[in-house]
Design an enzyme around this catalytic site. Structure first.
Site, short mmCIF file in Angstrom:
data_model
loop_
_atom_site.label_atom_id
_atom_site.label_comp_id
_atom_site.label_asym_id
_atom_site.label_seq_id
_atom_site.Cartn_x
_atom_site.Cartn_y
_atom_site.Cartn_z
N SER A 118 0.68 -1.28 -0.04
CA SER A 118 -0.01 0.00 0.05
C SER A 118 0.77 1.26 0.00
CB SER A 118 -0.82 -0.12 1.24
OG SER A 118 -1.22 1.24 1.63
N SER A 119 0.31 2.32 -0.32
CA SER A 119 1.02 3.60 -0.55
C SER A 119 1.52 4.01 0.97
CB SER A 119 0.24 4.90 -1.31
OG SER A 119 -0.86 4.94 -0.54
N CYS A 120 0.89 3.61 1.92
CA CYS A 120 1.33 3.96 3.20
C CYS A 120 2.68 3.64 3.83
CB CYS A 120 0.37 3.50 4.22
SG CYS A 120 0.43 1.79 4.53
N TYR A 122 0.91 -1.07 10.24
CA TYR A 122 0.40 -1.76 8.86
C TYR A 122 1.66 -1.66 7.99
CZ TYR A 122 -2.67 -2.00 4.86
OH TYR A 122 -3.30 -2.14 3.55
N LYS A 136 3.68 -4.31 5.78
CA LYS A 136 3.80 -4.20 4.36
C LYS A 136 5.16 -4.20 3.82
CE LYS A 136 -0.65 -4.70 3.37
NZ LYS A 136 -0.99 -5.86 2.57
N HIS A 145 -12.44 3.03 4.79
CA HIS A 145 -11.52 4.10 4.22
C HIS A 145 -12.69 5.19 3.99
CE1 HIS A 145 -8.84 0.77 3.24
NE2 HIS A 145 -7.85 1.67 3.63
N1 NDP Z 1 -8.46 -0.93 0.25
C1 NDP Z 1 -7.63 -0.03 -0.04
O1 NDP Z 1 -7.45 1.18 -0.21
C2 NDP Z 1 -6.30 -0.94 -0.59
C3 NDP Z 1 -5.83 -2.01 -0.02
N2 NDP Z 1 -4.47 -2.50 -0.51
C4 NDP Z 1 -4.32 -3.95 -0.28
O2 NDP Z 1 -4.96 -4.74 -1.06
C5 NDP Z 1 -5.24 -6.09 -0.29
C6 NDP Z 1 -6.77 -6.15 -0.22
O3 NDP Z 1 -7.25 -5.21 0.46
P1 NDP Z 1 -8.91 -4.89 0.39
O4 NDP Z 1 -9.54 -5.89 -0.64
O5 NDP Z 1 -9.21 -3.60 0.35
O6 NDP Z 1 -9.29 -5.63 1.82
P2 NDP Z 1 -10.75 -6.29 2.18
O7 NDP Z 1 -10.79 -6.14 3.74
O8 NDP Z 1 -11.80 -5.72 1.46
O9 NDP Z 1 -10.51 -7.80 1.96
C7 NDP Z 1 -9.28 -8.69 2.49
C8 NDP Z 1 -9.74 -10.18 2.70
O10 NDP Z 1 -8.87 -10.73 3.29
C9 NDP Z 1 -9.44 -11.74 3.90
N3 NDP Z 1 -8.83 -12.24 5.17
C10 NDP Z 1 -8.49 -11.45 6.17
N4 NDP Z 1 -7.81 -11.95 7.14
C11 NDP Z 1 -7.85 -13.18 6.86
C12 NDP Z 1 -7.27 -14.47 7.33
N5 NDP Z 1 -6.73 -14.71 8.45
N6 NDP Z 1 -7.32 -15.63 6.56
C13 NDP Z 1 -8.08 -15.60 5.32
N7 NDP Z 1 -8.71 -14.52 4.71
C14 NDP Z 1 -8.42 -13.47 5.45
C15 NDP Z 1 -10.90 -11.27 4.48
O11 NDP Z 1 -12.00 -12.16 4.30
P3 NDP Z 1 -12.75 -11.96 5.72
O12 NDP Z 1 -13.46 -10.53 5.42
O13 NDP Z 1 -13.74 -13.11 5.80
O14 NDP Z 1 -11.97 -11.82 7.01
C16 NDP Z 1 -11.19 -10.60 2.84
O15 NDP Z 1 -11.81 -11.32 2.08
C17 NDP Z 1 -4.55 -5.81 1.09
O16 NDP Z 1 -3.18 -6.31 0.89
C18 NDP Z 1 -4.40 -4.27 1.08
O17 NDP Z 1 -3.37 -3.93 1.67
C19 NDP Z 1 -3.54 -1.43 -1.05
C20 NDP Z 1 -4.00 -0.15 -0.91
C21 NDP Z 1 -5.04 0.25 -0.74
C1 F7E Z 2 -5.13 3.05 1.98
C2 F7E Z 2 -4.50 3.66 3.27
O1 F7E Z 2 -5.64 4.15 3.93
C3 F7E Z 2 -5.60 4.42 5.30
O2 F7E Z 2 -4.88 5.62 5.10
P1 F7E Z 2 -5.60 6.95 4.78
O3 F7E Z 2 -5.23 7.29 3.45
O4 F7E Z 2 -5.23 7.98 5.65
O5 F7E Z 2 -7.03 6.46 4.49
P2 F7E Z 2 -8.56 6.95 4.95
O6 F7E Z 2 -9.37 6.46 3.84
O7 F7E Z 2 -9.11 6.39 6.45
O8 F7E Z 2 -8.64 8.66 5.19
C4 F7E Z 2 -8.20 9.54 4.25
C5 F7E Z 2 -8.59 10.92 4.90
O9 F7E Z 2 -9.89 11.23 4.80
C6 F7E Z 2 -10.27 11.67 6.07
N1 F7E Z 2 -11.68 11.46 6.55
C7 F7E Z 2 -12.65 12.22 6.51
N2 F7E Z 2 -13.90 11.66 6.68
C8 F7E Z 2 -13.55 10.15 7.07
C9 F7E Z 2 -14.32 9.19 7.40
O10 F7E Z 2 -15.54 9.21 7.51
N3 F7E Z 2 -13.74 7.87 7.33
C10 F7E Z 2 -12.41 7.84 7.14
N4 F7E Z 2 -11.93 6.58 7.06
N5 F7E Z 2 -11.47 8.82 6.75
C11 F7E Z 2 -12.18 10.02 6.72
C12 F7E Z 2 -9.47 11.18 7.17
O11 F7E Z 2 -9.14 11.82 8.14
C13 F7E Z 2 -7.97 11.20 6.16
O12 F7E Z 2 -7.54 12.40 6.49
C14 F7E Z 2 -4.55 3.64 6.02
O13 F7E Z 2 -5.27 2.73 6.49
C15 F7E Z 2 -3.30 3.17 5.44
O14 F7E Z 2 -2.88 2.25 5.85
C16 F7E Z 2 -3.57 2.83 3.94
O15 F7E Z 2 -2.96 1.90 3.33
#
Ligand code: NDP
Ligand code: F7E
Length: 312
Positions: free
Chosen positions: A110-112, A139, A143, A182
């Protein structure tokens, strides 16, 4: 071994935002031999269960989209879960993939992972050049370890493991939890519920000034399959849209798409997180991938999905 339509591909996390988009795309492209397990079928934090699964199933390719994922509040509130679960899942899947003859593995970070004050747009070589953003450092450390494990297994064993670093993603099957999600899905839900209740205002966290780069998950799914086919290198690759919005601009856009007519109120007691994290994705773009879905179109599509799939 190159990827073909009969390759046995394990998509870990196939019911999540990213995993489900990858499965949709693989099916569209005609891949017919997908290996899928829910969390309750196979807990990826369980080392012996993961080893037994790989030994029995012997996938050819592995896409690791299972992780403990959440927004700024969840990352900040459950640091032990974020570091432990992610280290466990990725260590188990990467080691078992290598030990059981997987031909290629794709890891998602992830970009973090980048320093809080990295140069913008952030090039891949900014990794480990400065302190992390405190709200998500646990996190991020997990990563970073995942990237380094992929590199270490490539260097020591010639194992073809690659890593992609996506920017903030959104789309169908996102997590719409009111606190732990998010920002984009969190705001869709909050504005929608306010519209139904005819509320006068919606509270949005922070100052509204942070900038974020959003990418529709279908564009990421393209990048994942593209990279499995075209990229085998030591260095991780950024995946972003190249466009950024302030949280204020995002909130205004979500308000418009949902059709809420009240006011936006900012809760400045909530953290802003990283001020800006626009990624430099020129390496992947140079290989031929590009993002295609605009934020407005993606938001309309995601709100439609939310309306059809969430109980009102
Ligand atoms: N969402 C985003 O904005 C971003 C995501 N990513 C990366 O993309 C990848 C997927 O993220 P995303 O799809 O958003 O996440 P989700 O939470 O939507 O999905 C994660 C999946 O992983 C499964 N999972 C979690 N723990 C376990 C476990 N112990 N055993 C088996 N399965 C498990 C979950 O199943 P269950 O729900 O049943 O636990 C779920 O299906 C991650 O690596 C994340 O870091 C990167 C950048 C941004
Ligand atoms: C993908 C990325 O996601 C996370 O980092 P983040 O970019 O900060 O993600 P975020 O979507 O939660 O917030 C973005 C911004 O938005 C503002 N904000 C306003 N109102 C709400 C609100 O209602 N919910 C949330 N979540 N944020 C809010 C919040 O305060 C912040 O300024 C990490 O998990 C990191 O690990 C990672 O990888």
């Amino acid at each position: 071994m190159t990827l073909d339509k009969s390759s046995k591909i394990f998509v870990a996390g196939h019911r999540g935002l990213v995993g489900s988009a990858i499965v949709r795309k693989l099916h569209q492209l005609g891949f017919s031999n997908l290996l899928l397990r829910t969390h309750s079928d196979l807990d990826l934090t369980d080392q012996s269960a993961v080893a037994a699964f790989f030994s029995a199933e012997k996938p050819d390719f592995v896409i690791l989209a299972a992780a403990k994922v959440g927004g700024i509040h969840a990352n900040n509130t459950y640091p032990a879960d974020f570091i432990t679960i992610n280290l466990q899942i990725q260590t188990n899947v990467i080691t078992s993939s290598y030990q059981h003859g997987v031909k290629k593995l794709l890891f998602l970070g992830s970009s973090c992972i980048y320093p809080k004050f990295a140069p913008q747009p952030i090039p891949e070589n900014s990794l480990l050049t400065g302190p992390l953003e405190p709200t998500n450092e646990w996190y991020a450390v997990a990563k970073i370890a995942g990237i380094k494990m992929c590199q270490a297994y490539r260097i020591q064993f010639n194992f073809d493991a690659i890593s992609l670093m996506p920017t903030n993603l959104y789309g169908p099957n996102d997590n719409f939890h009111p606190e732990n999600s998010h920002v984009l899905p969190g705001l869709i839900r909050r504005f929608h519920e306010a519209k139904l209740l005819d509320a006068k205002e919606v509270v949005v966290w922070g100052t509204g000034s942070p900038l974020r780069e959003f990418l529709h998950v279908d564009d990421l799914a393209d990048a994942v399959i593209f990279s499995l086919e075209k990229y085998s290198g030591l260095e991780h690759l950024n995946v972003g849209s190249g466009r950024e919005e302030s949280i204020k601009e995002l909130a205004e856009l979500v308000k418009q798409v949902v059709g809420f007519e009240g006011e936006i109120v900012w809760d400045k007691s909530k953290p802003d997180g990283t001020p800006r994290k626009l990624m430099d994705s020129s390496k992947l773009m140079g290989l031929g991938w590009e993002a295609k879905i605009s934020l407005r179109d993606g938001l309309v599509d995601t709100y439609k999905w939310y309306l059809e799939n969430y109980k009102q």
